[in-house]
Design an enzyme around this catalytic site. Structure first.
Site, short mmCIF file in Angstrom:
data_model
loop_
_atom_site.label_atom_id
_atom_site.label_comp_id
_atom_site.label_asym_id
_atom_site.label_seq_id
_atom_site.Cartn_x
_atom_site.Cartn_y
_atom_site.Cartn_z
N ASP A 122 0.33 -1.07 0.36
CA ASP A 122 -0.25 -0.20 0.55
C ASP A 122 0.75 0.80 0.27
OD1 ASP A 122 0.74 -0.88 2.37
OD2 ASP A 122 -1.07 0.95 3.17
N GLU A 189 -0.09 -0.72 5.90
CA GLU A 189 1.63 -0.72 6.86
C GLU A 189 0.64 0.73 6.50
OE1 GLU A 189 4.78 0.84 8.29
OE2 GLU A 189 3.95 1.55 6.17
ZN LIG Z 1 6.49 1.52 4.43
#
Ligand SMILES: [Zn+2]
Length: 487
Positions: A122, A189
């Site tokens: 992401d 994340e």
């Molecule tokens: Zn990162």
């Protein structure tokens, strides 16, 4: 009598000066044995082509509570199958959480503890209004000037793609690792990793998997970023700071501002914040901070080496100097950052409540409870309540530097980067390894790519890009690492 005393004093000064200089002269980098440079037939153009395609999937993590659009995530996963057919044929793939991926490459020795390479795919959004400042559009995956341009190249699709390239290379060579190798790729994340890395950890915990080591993002090979050190620094980070946000609240009677009491809720909060800023948490060159600065300082000029080599004498001075700059201060201690304030809703109304929000990043020597106690003690005002905002996380455990994993990473760095200085470091932001640490004996944080201060501005910013040279070196690094540890 006085003459004798002076002579004795002079003798002491000479001895101390001698010790100080001797220690500085001998405070030099440890000898490292020469290594063969890595020489794998890596087609950097082909790797760049695949990273360029990966960048075009807008796998964006938005500010919660706004959800991510699942369509590009699913499309990216489907694309991976076509881009890496050998890997998908040989490794087991599981989809966990919503779009997190776990690949399992079984080792030939079931008794050997498994290892894990991990990255996230992401990316953060491009700040609206800054699109025009990009030399090449952030999601076009343009390859120009020896770089792949776009959001996610550095953070962290570049790592994911080069890991997949390395495994593909080894599969084609017929290599079978000794230890089982996991490849874990989180999809959230940038918003905490709970759904992605969290699900992967829960899945592996249920199978009682314990990793010998894991390798995630969290640092780079730093070129010209640390002042006074000419050689590139490969900072393989062995720990990650914790995270805590506290809200300070003061209540008062309120009323008209034409007749204010001597103390107001706003004044109490202001005083509390000033007290916190004047009394930072204790720092010091112990533990991971000492290891990192010590290794760096061995490569500095003589005048700086004198200070670092003689901490018994200059420890206090060093602590003071390193505390002045925000970057070095963050390496030394738990940082205190007041970020938000609120009071009355109108200029002529006394507040009935005032709040101040303070964000802390916890050094591995501290704990969440310890910092809360320190804050209450420093404010020393019972009229102010202190409460935790959101999710707090303890600092990570500190991974070892005398482990097989660290040694293999250091050797792989030298094979890809020649004279780079390998040293342990501390990641001051949060990564998915805040989760992976629960199943990993030694969680390391390092991307094997060389970056400059200019590259750093692209990180979550404008003109994020990664060079083809770095793609080749990173692929070689992961090949080497898997061969060394699992060969
Ligand atoms: Zn990162």
């Amino acid at each position: 009598m006085i003459r004798k005393l002076l002579l004795a004093l002079l003798a002491v000064i000479v001895v101390v000066a001698g010790i100080v200089v001797y220690r500085a002269i001998t405070f030099v980098p440890a000898e490292t044995t020469a290594v063969q440079p890595a020489d794998y037939p890596i087609d950097a153009d082909a790797v760049a082509g695949r990273l360029s395609e990966a960048v075009r999937f807008q796998t964006i993590s938005r500010q919660p509570p706004e959800p991510a659009d699942p369509v590009p995530f699913a499309a990216y996963i489907a694309w991976l199958e076509t881009a890496y057919p050998d890997l998908h044929a040989a490794l087991k793939r599981e989809r966990l959480g919503s779009h997190a991926l776990l690949y399992t490459w079984p080792g030939r020795d079931p008794a050997a503890k498994p290892v894990m390479l991990t990255a996230h795919y992401d990316v953060v959004p491009v700040i609206p209004g800054t699109e025009g400042k990009w030399t090449h559009p952030p999601f076009a995956g343009v390859i120009a000037d020896g770089h792949v341009w776009g959001r996610g190249t550095l953070d962290d699709k570049g790592a994911m793609i080069t890991m997949l390239e390395a495994v593909t290379h080894l599969l084609r060579e017929g290599f079978v690792p000794k230890q089982t190798v996991y490849l874990a790729f989180g999809d959230d994340e940038e918003v905490g990793g709970e759904r992605g890395a969290g699900a992967i950890v829960a899945h592996l915990q249920a199978q009682k998997v314990r990793l010998d080591w894991s390798l995630d993002e969290g640092s780079f090979v730093l070129d010209g970023i640390v002042p006074g050190v000419a050689r590139p620094l490969a900072s393989i980070n062995i720990a990650e700071k914790g995270y805590l946000t506290l809200q300070l609240t003061a209540q008062a009677a309120g009323g008209h501002s034409s007749m204010p009491p001597r103390e107001t809720a706003v004044g109490l909060i202001a005083e509390a914040i000033v007290r916190l800023q004047r009394a930072p948490l204790p720092g010091g060159l112990d533990g991971v901070s000492g290891q990192a600065f010590g290794a760096m300082a061995r490569n500095m000029s003589f005048d700086k080496r004198i200070l670092f080599a003689n901490q018994w004498l200059f420890g206090g001075l060093l602590d003071h100097v390193l505390s002045q700059a925000p970057t070095t201060n963050a390496m030394l201690r738990t940082t205190t950052a007041p970020t938000m304030l609120s009071g009355s809703v109108k200029e002529n109304v006394l507040p009935i409540e005032a709040t101040g929000t303070v964000n802390f990043r916890l050094h591995p020597r501290d704990t969440v409870d310890g910092v809360i106690a320190y804050v209450k003690q420093t404010i020393a005002d019972e009229r102010i309540t202190v409460s935790v905002v959101g999710r707090a996380s303890e600092p990570s455990a500190v991974a070892g530097t005398a482990t097989a994993g660290f040694r293999a990473m250091a050797a792989a760095v030298r094979r890809s980067y020649g004279d780079a200085v390998v040293l342990p470091g501390l990641t001051i932001a949060a990564t998915d390894s805040a989760h992976y640490g629960a199943i990993s004996d030694n969680a390391y944080r390092f991307n094997p790519m060389m970056i400059t201060a200019q590259d750093l501005t692209g990180f979550h910013g404008t003109n994020e890009r990664l060079s083809l040279e770095n793609l080749a070196r990173a692929t070689a690094f992961y090949i080497d690492l898997l061969k060394t540890t699992g060969g």
